[in-house]
Motif scaffolding. Structure first.
Motif: not given
Length: 598
Positions: A192-199
């Protein structure tokens, strides 16, 4: 692997992910705060608690602010969810085209007790990493899992030079820490954290695409600024999370080929050195004329073998090269090499140069004739075209002679050379303010005293003539740079300029240019050297050649003319044509004879 250290690393990575998600939670709470206040004010009216004109005005104002904040938050959330994240340009390697490679990676994952990567791809670079390609915005390129199953594992991206230079055991040892990273990548908080940062990273690039209207640029620009603010707020937490993930993966990988990995890291450094030299010295001249060497990865083996021979390491490398190379894990290594070589051309150079409509492949056997010879004759033709534009008289009716270039750039015979080192003379203003040390350096005469009277005591024989030659060289360099820029401007712009275009399908390329733009002096030196080589080939029987580490070379009687560049630099920078003329006479070159141009 130590269970305590692995557990500590996993906990640190999860703590970093939770910190990133906490930033997201705070942003959501901040966006909902005006709406919550508006709800309280609106609820106070029916109960008769918050009544009166002042409270009515407050309700209207807070409700309007809450609406605008919620609208901006919804826009940012939609942009983060739908923005297409950046994807590295790669060459996919299916299991059918490399079953042994896929089997090696799966066995490595089993030994490390982590999920196997969902796919394998190659990149024309000396690096390897895991890349999440499960985002729905990637469309057909997205890696999807079956309904009800866990999110797919990341894609394993391997540097293509590793497959050709490394042995199978070395590749397995180098990939172990990378594959071990699929373990932390399966943790829900980290996902979830990586998806948020990449978004956020993808949303921060909104509004930069051409063709948008003013209103669209205004709205998308505001969304991008909000995304950059959130990125700034969570960058330290995200960096700490990734460091913990890397440390955990490294610790876990110690269980597999740890001793061999230490030795394999030396090969990583060698591969990088050979690959960088091959791209800058060998591939780049071909790319500039619209040709792409179709076997770059095979060429890096030749370059590193030559490097080991020059460094007197051949005995050690001979033993190592007797082992099975990692490219044997591919069913058709030649086809994969071609695809990676073409991607390298597009990634590091962009569109074909000159008038060529498309990239054309060239093999190593034809490199000297199709690339070296053509490049030199093209540059010689451009040099004489610029000389014609500047009104420089031709020594022969044909015009394209080396003598014409030498007469224009060299200080005439009989003019004393600047001493020591051929440094340019000082002007009268510079001479009046120069220090004693600078005067001694430039003239070779140690002069003391004040500035007064220096113009009479400092010897500057032939200074005006050399300054005139230097101005001619500078004028020619500027004209050449302008002509080269015009030639490059004739190349049509790359297609697929939108941010939503897949980079590997023709987006904003080149992503990673190898070298900064060449200066006018550098272009002049290259063009003069090309003219010398053309004259040597047409009048002295010299041949174009390829050196794996230095690129195009001139072969005179089968031997490389290694000292030519220094002599050309002396002519271009100092107007000193003596050393180059000595080389021309010794080699048997006829500078008065016209050369064949493209």
């Amino acid at each position: 692997m130590s269970g305590v250290s692995a557990q500590a690393g996993a906990e640190a990575a999860r703590a970093g992910a939770v910190a990133v998600l906490r930033v997201r939670g705070r942003a959501v709470a901040l966006a909902l705060l005006p709406a919550a206040l508006a709800v309280v004010l609106l609820a106070g009216a029916p109960t008769g608690v918050l009544t009166g004109p002042a409270w009515d005005a407050a309700r209207a104002l807070v409700s309007a602010v809450a609406f605008l904040v919620l609208l901006a938050a919804a826009g940012l959330a939609l942009a983060v969810a739908r923005a297409r994240p950046a994807v590295s340009p790669t060459v996919p390697v299916s299991e059918g085209s490399a079953p042994d490679l896929h089997r090696l990676v799966r066995d490595l994952a089993d030994r490390l007790e982590v999920p196997a990567p969902s796919a394998i791809a190659l990149t024309p670079d000396c690096d390897s990493w895991l890349e999440d390609r499960s985002h729905p915005a990637l469309g057909a390129d997205a890696v999807r899992s079956a309904p009800g199953q866990a999110p797919p594992a990341p894609v394993l991206v391997i540097g293509s030079p590793f497959l050709w230079w490394m042995r199978v055991a070395e590749l397995r040892a180098v990939l172990a820490p990378v594959v071990a990273g699929t373990g932390p990548s399966a943790q829900p908080d980290i996902i979830a954290a990586r998806r948020f940062v990449r978004g956020l990273d993808a949303a921060a690039a909104l509004g930069t695409e051409p063709g948008r209207g003013p209103l669209a640029r205004l709205v998308l620009g505001g969304t991008a600024r909000l995304a950059r603010l959130l990125l700034h707020a969570c960058r330290e937490e995200a960096a700490e999370m990734e460091r913990a993930v890397a440390a955990t993966s490294s610790e876990r990988a110690k269980a597999v080929d740890y001793g061999l990995r230490i030795a394999a890291q030396e090969q990583v450094g060698l591969a990088y050195a050979g690959w960088d030299r091959l791209l800058n010295r060998v591939a780049l001249p071909a790319w500039r004329i619209g040709r792409w060497p179709a076997r770059l990865d095979a060429g890096v083996v030749s370059a590193l073998t030559e490097l080991s021979r020059r460094d007197r390491l051949a005995d050690d490398f001979t033993t190592r090269l007797g082992e099975r190379p990692a490219c044997d894990l591919l069913e058709e290594p030649g086809t994969i090499d071609e695809s990676a070589s073409l991607l390298a051309a597009r990634l590091f150079h962009g569109e074909p140069a000159g008038s060529e409509p498309q990239w054309l492949p060239v093999d190593w056997e034809g490199y000297a004739d199709e690339v070296v010879d053509r490049t030199w004759r093209t540059e010689a033709a451009r040099l004489h075209r610029v000389l014609d534009e500047l009104g420089v008289p031709a020594s022969e009716p044909g015009g394209a002679t080396l003598a014409r270039v030498l007469e224009h750039l060299a200080v005439p015979a009989g003019v004393p050379a600047a001493e020591p080192g051929g440094l340019p003379e000082l002007t009268e203003d510079e001479l009046a303010t120069a220090s004693d040390d600078e005067l001694a350096l430039r003239t070779g005469v140690d002069i003391g005293g004040e500035a007064a009277g220096r113009a009479a005591t400092v010897p500057q024989p032939g200074g005006e003539v050399r300054r005139r030659v230097a101005r001619r060289a500078e004028e020619l360099a500027e004209a050449l740079a302008a002509e080269a820029a015009r030639d490059e401007a004739r190349v049509p712009a790359p297609v697929g300029q939108g941010a939503d275009e897949t980079l590997s399908a023709g987006g904003r390329l080149p992503l990673c240019p190898l070298q900064p733009p060449r200066t006018g002096r550098e272009l002049l030196a290259e063009h003069v050297a090309a003219m010398v080589c053309c004259s040597a080939m047409d009048t002295a029987g010299a041949l174009p050649g390829l050196d794996w580490l230095d690129g195009p070379v001139l072969l005179v009687q089968g031997r490389r003319a290694s000292d030519l560049a220094v002599r050309v630099t002396g002519l271009v920078d100092q107007g000193d044509g003596g050393p180059l003329l000595d080389w021309v006479r010794r080699t048997g070159v006829r500078p008065d004879k016209p050369v064949r141009l493209v």
